[in-house]
Scaffold this active site. Structure first.
Site, mmCIF file in Angstrom:
data_model
loop_
_atom_site.group_PDB
_atom_site.id
_atom_site.type_symbol
_atom_site.label_atom_id
_atom_site.label_comp_id
_atom_site.label_asym_id
_atom_site.label_seq_id
_atom_site.Cartn_x
_atom_site.Cartn_y
_atom_site.Cartn_z
ATOM 1 N N ASP A 15 0.809 -1.054 0.075
ATOM 2 C CA ASP A 15 -0.143 -0.176 0.262
ATOM 3 C C ASP A 15 1.197 1.466 -0.138
ATOM 4 O O ASP A 15 1.919 0.869 0.239
ATOM 5 C CB ASP A 15 -1.279 -0.301 1.468
ATOM 6 C CG ASP A 15 -1.609 1.132 1.803
ATOM 7 O OD1 ASP A 15 -2.514 1.557 0.765
ATOM 8 O OD2 ASP A 15 -1.068 1.488 2.505
ATOM 9 N N ASP A 17 -0.603 5.339 0.728
ATOM 10 C CA ASP A 17 -0.461 5.969 2.012
ATOM 11 C C ASP A 17 -1.054 5.422 3.427
ATOM 12 O O ASP A 17 -1.499 4.873 3.510
ATOM 13 C CB ASP A 17 -1.770 6.798 1.498
ATOM 14 C CG ASP A 17 -1.592 7.807 0.463
ATOM 15 O OD1 ASP A 17 -2.138 7.243 -0.690
ATOM 16 O OD2 ASP A 17 -0.210 8.576 0.322
ATOM 17 N N GLU A 24 -0.264 10.622 5.084
ATOM 18 C CA GLU A 24 -2.275 11.685 5.258
ATOM 19 C C GLU A 24 -2.700 13.019 6.082
ATOM 20 O O GLU A 24 -3.618 14.240 5.470
ATOM 21 C CB GLU A 24 -3.258 10.935 5.421
ATOM 22 C CG GLU A 24 -3.981 9.309 4.751
ATOM 23 C CD GLU A 24 -4.367 9.789 3.074
ATOM 24 O OE1 GLU A 24 -4.355 8.831 3.106
ATOM 25 O OE2 GLU A 24 -4.637 10.545 3.483
ATOM 26 N N GLY A 58 -9.916 7.143 -0.868
ATOM 27 C CA GLY A 58 -10.608 7.446 -2.442
ATOM 28 C C GLY A 58 -10.802 9.078 -2.570
ATOM 29 O O GLY A 58 -11.419 9.169 -1.995
ATOM 30 N N GLU A 61 -14.472 10.487 -3.840
ATOM 31 C CA GLU A 61 -15.225 9.573 -2.712
ATOM 32 C C GLU A 61 -15.139 10.185 -2.035
ATOM 33 O O GLU A 61 -15.947 10.336 -1.704
ATOM 34 C CB GLU A 61 -14.641 8.157 -3.231
ATOM 35 C CG GLU A 61 -14.614 7.250 -4.630
ATOM 36 C CD GLU A 61 -13.461 7.552 -5.347
ATOM 37 O OE1 GLU A 61 -12.769 8.270 -4.550
ATOM 38 O OE2 GLU A 61 -13.386 6.607 -6.267
ATOM 39 N N HIS A 88 -10.749 17.366 -7.458
ATOM 40 C CA HIS A 88 -10.008 17.232 -6.808
ATOM 41 C C HIS A 88 -8.495 17.105 -7.720
ATOM 42 O O HIS A 88 -7.133 17.045 -8.134
ATOM 43 C CB HIS A 88 -10.631 15.275 -7.551
ATOM 44 C CG HIS A 88 -9.619 14.048 -7.047
ATOM 45 N ND1 HIS A 88 -8.862 12.671 -7.410
ATOM 46 C CD2 HIS A 88 -9.132 13.484 -5.572
ATOM 47 C CE1 HIS A 88 -7.997 12.157 -6.877
ATOM 48 N NE2 HIS A 88 -8.274 12.324 -6.216
ATOM 49 N N ARG A 89 -8.766 17.984 -8.942
ATOM 50 C CA ARG A 89 -7.935 17.552 -10.003
ATOM 51 C C ARG A 89 -6.672 18.617 -9.344
ATOM 52 O O ARG A 89 -5.742 18.516 -9.425
ATOM 53 C CB ARG A 89 -8.026 18.313 -11.826
ATOM 54 C CG ARG A 89 -8.758 17.016 -12.505
ATOM 55 C CD ARG A 89 -9.143 17.829 -14.151
ATOM 56 N NE ARG A 89 -10.208 18.645 -14.144
ATOM 57 C CZ ARG A 89 -11.386 17.955 -14.099
ATOM 58 N NH1 ARG A 89 -12.143 17.237 -13.631
ATOM 59 N NH2 ARG A 89 -12.523 19.185 -13.620
ATOM 60 N N ASN A 134 0.441 10.745 -7.942
ATOM 61 C CA ASN A 134 0.286 10.709 -6.562
ATOM 62 C C ASN A 134 2.026 9.493 -6.696
ATOM 63 O O ASN A 134 3.509 9.589 -5.677
ATOM 64 C CB ASN A 134 -0.555 10.395 -5.395
ATOM 65 C CG ASN A 134 -1.235 11.778 -5.865
ATOM 66 O OD1 ASN A 134 -1.264 12.086 -6.923
ATOM 67 N ND2 ASN A 134 -1.985 11.301 -5.151
HETATM 68 C C1 XBP Z 1 -5.335 6.278 0.410
HETATM 69 C C2 XBP Z 1 -5.951 7.235 -0.386
HETATM 70 C C3 XBP Z 1 -6.057 7.600 -1.268
HETATM 71 C C4 XBP Z 1 -4.754 9.001 -0.592
HETATM 72 C C5 XBP Z 1 -5.954 10.663 -1.264
HETATM 73 O O1 XBP Z 1 -4.507 5.248 -0.710
HETATM 74 O O2 XBP Z 1 -7.548 6.706 -0.155
HETATM 75 O O3 XBP Z 1 -7.263 7.670 -1.415
HETATM 76 O O4 XBP Z 1 -6.221 9.073 1.049
HETATM 77 O O5 XBP Z 1 -5.362 10.154 -2.650
HETATM 78 P P1 XBP Z 1 -3.548 4.074 0.204
HETATM 79 P P2 XBP Z 1 -5.836 10.775 -4.100
HETATM 80 O O6 XBP Z 1 -3.746 3.749 1.662
HETATM 81 O O7 XBP Z 1 -4.787 2.931 -0.946
HETATM 82 O O8 XBP Z 1 -2.624 4.351 -0.359
HETATM 83 O O9 XBP Z 1 -6.860 11.401 -3.261
HETATM 84 O O10 XBP Z 1 -5.301 10.544 -5.345
HETATM 85 O O11 XBP Z 1 -6.869 9.814 -3.680
HETATM 86 MG MG MG Z 2 -3.204 2.522 3.340
#
Ligand code: XBP
Ligand code: MG
Length: 259
Positions: A15, A17, A24, A58, A61, A88-89, A134
Site C-alpha cells: 500500500d 498512503d 495523510e 479515494g 469519493e 480533485h484535479r 502521486n
Molecule cells: C489512501 C487513500 C487515497 C488518499 C488520497 O490510499 O484512500 O484516496 O487518501 O489520494 P492507500 P487521492 O492507503 O490505498 O494508499 O486523492 O489520489 O485518492
Molecule cells: Mg494506506
C-alpha cells in the site's frame, strides 16, 4: 538480481498512503485544503474532521462523502460528482507539488526492505487507492529517480472502480503479477486496506500510521509500529514477531509459514 530466496513468497505488495510514507495528515489533507482555497469554496478539513473522512478511500469519493454527510442540504452542489472531479484535479496538482518539495519522507525500514527484497530476487508491486501520479512522484522523490521501475505492477487509483476496502485493486495487481495470493505478502496501514488485502486472500503485515492506531486489524499476521531498522526496533502491537526487532525477508517468510 540475485537468485530468489527459497521461501514461498514471490512478491511483496505495498500500500502507499500510510504504509510507504505517512502522507495523510500533512500531505493529502493539506493538498485538499489548498485546493479548496484555490477554488474559493470556503471549506477546510482540520485534522480531526479529516480523520473521520478517511473512512472513505479515494479523494474524489471522499469529497462526495463530505458533501453528502457533512454539508447542510442547502449548501450541497447540484452535481457533486462534477465538483468533486474539479476539486480533485487541483488537489492532485497541489499534492504533487508538495511531494516534489520533499516534505514527505518514507517510513522507517521501507527503503531498506525494498532494497533487500530486490537483492533477494523478490518481485515488488503496489496496490493503492491514491492517484498514479502521486505514487510515481513519491517514489521518484523519496526512493530513487528510477524507483518506479522497481515495481513490476503499480495498481493505483481509478484502475478499479471499487476502491478499498473492496479487494479489486489487489486482485488487479495479482492478475498482472500472475501470482496467487498465497505467493505474496501485503503491507498495509489501515482497516480499509487490511479488509481489501484479506478479501483478496493475501496475508498482511500492518504498520499503523498516525490516523490508523485505533483501527481494527483483526486478521493481520502482525501489527507493528513500523517496519523497524537494525538500530531502531519496531514495537509489536499485536501478533508474534518471533523476538525480532525489524522486518526483513526471513521474518516475512516466517509469517508466511506461520500466519
Ligand atoms: C489512501 C487513500 C487515497 C488518499 C488520497 O490510499 O484512500 O484516496 O487518501 O489520494 P492507500 P487521492 O492507503 O490505498 O494508499 O486523492 O489520489 O485518492
Ligand atoms: Mg494506506
Amino acid at each position: 538480481m540475485k537468485n530468489k530466496s527459497s521461501g514461498v513468497i514471490e512478491a511483496l505488495v505495498f500500500d502507499v498512503d500510510g504504509t510507504l510514507a505517512d502522507t495523510e495528515r500533512d500531505g493529502h489533507r493539506c493538498a485538499f485544503n489548498e485546493a479548496f482555497e484555490e477554488y474559493g469554496i470556503g471549506w477546510y478539513w482540520d485534522v480531526e474532521l479529516y480523520g473521520r473522512l478517511l473512512a472513505v478511500s479515494g479523494g474524489k469519493e471522499r469529497i462526495q462523502f463530505f458533501i453528502e454527510s457533512f454539508l447542510p442540504e442547502n449548501q450541497r452542489p447540484q452535481h457533486p460528482d462534477r465538483l468533486a472531479a474539479a476539486l480533485h484535479r487541483i488537489k492532485t496538482r497541489r499534492y504533487i507539488e508538495l511531494v516534489e518539495s520533499g516534505r514527505l519522507a518514507l517510513r522507517p525500514g521501507v527503503k531498506r526492505l525494498l532494497k533487500e527484497a530486490r537483492d533477494a530476487g523478490l518481485r515488488l508491486a503496489i496496490a493503492t487507492t491514491t492517484t498514479p501520479d502521486n505514487v510515481t512522484t513519491l517514489l521518484r522523490h523519496s526512493l530513487a529517480e528510477d524507483a518506479e521501475k522497481w515495481f513490476e505492477v503499480i495498481a493505483a487509483g481509478d484502475v478499479v472502480l471499487r476502491k478499498k476496502p473492496a479487494p479489486d485493486v489487489y486482485l488487479w495487481a495479482l492478475e498482472r503479477l500472475r501470482l496467487s495470493p498465497h505467493q505474496c505478502m501485503a503491507f498495509e496501514d489501515s482497516e480499509n486496506g487490511l479488509k481489501s488485502s484479506l478479501a483478496a486472500g493475501l496475508k498482511t503485515v500492518i504498520t499503523v500510521s498516525s490516523y490508523s492506531v485505533t483501527d481494527n486489524f483483526e486478521g493481520a499476521c502482525v501489527v507493528l509500529s513500523d517496519l523497524g531498522e537494525p538500530d531502531a526496533p519496531f514495537k509489536t502491537l499485536a501478533g508474534n514477531a518471533y523476538g525480532r526487532t525489524y522486518v526483513d525477508i526471513a521474518l516475512i517468510e516466517r509469517w508466511a509459514e506461520k500466519c
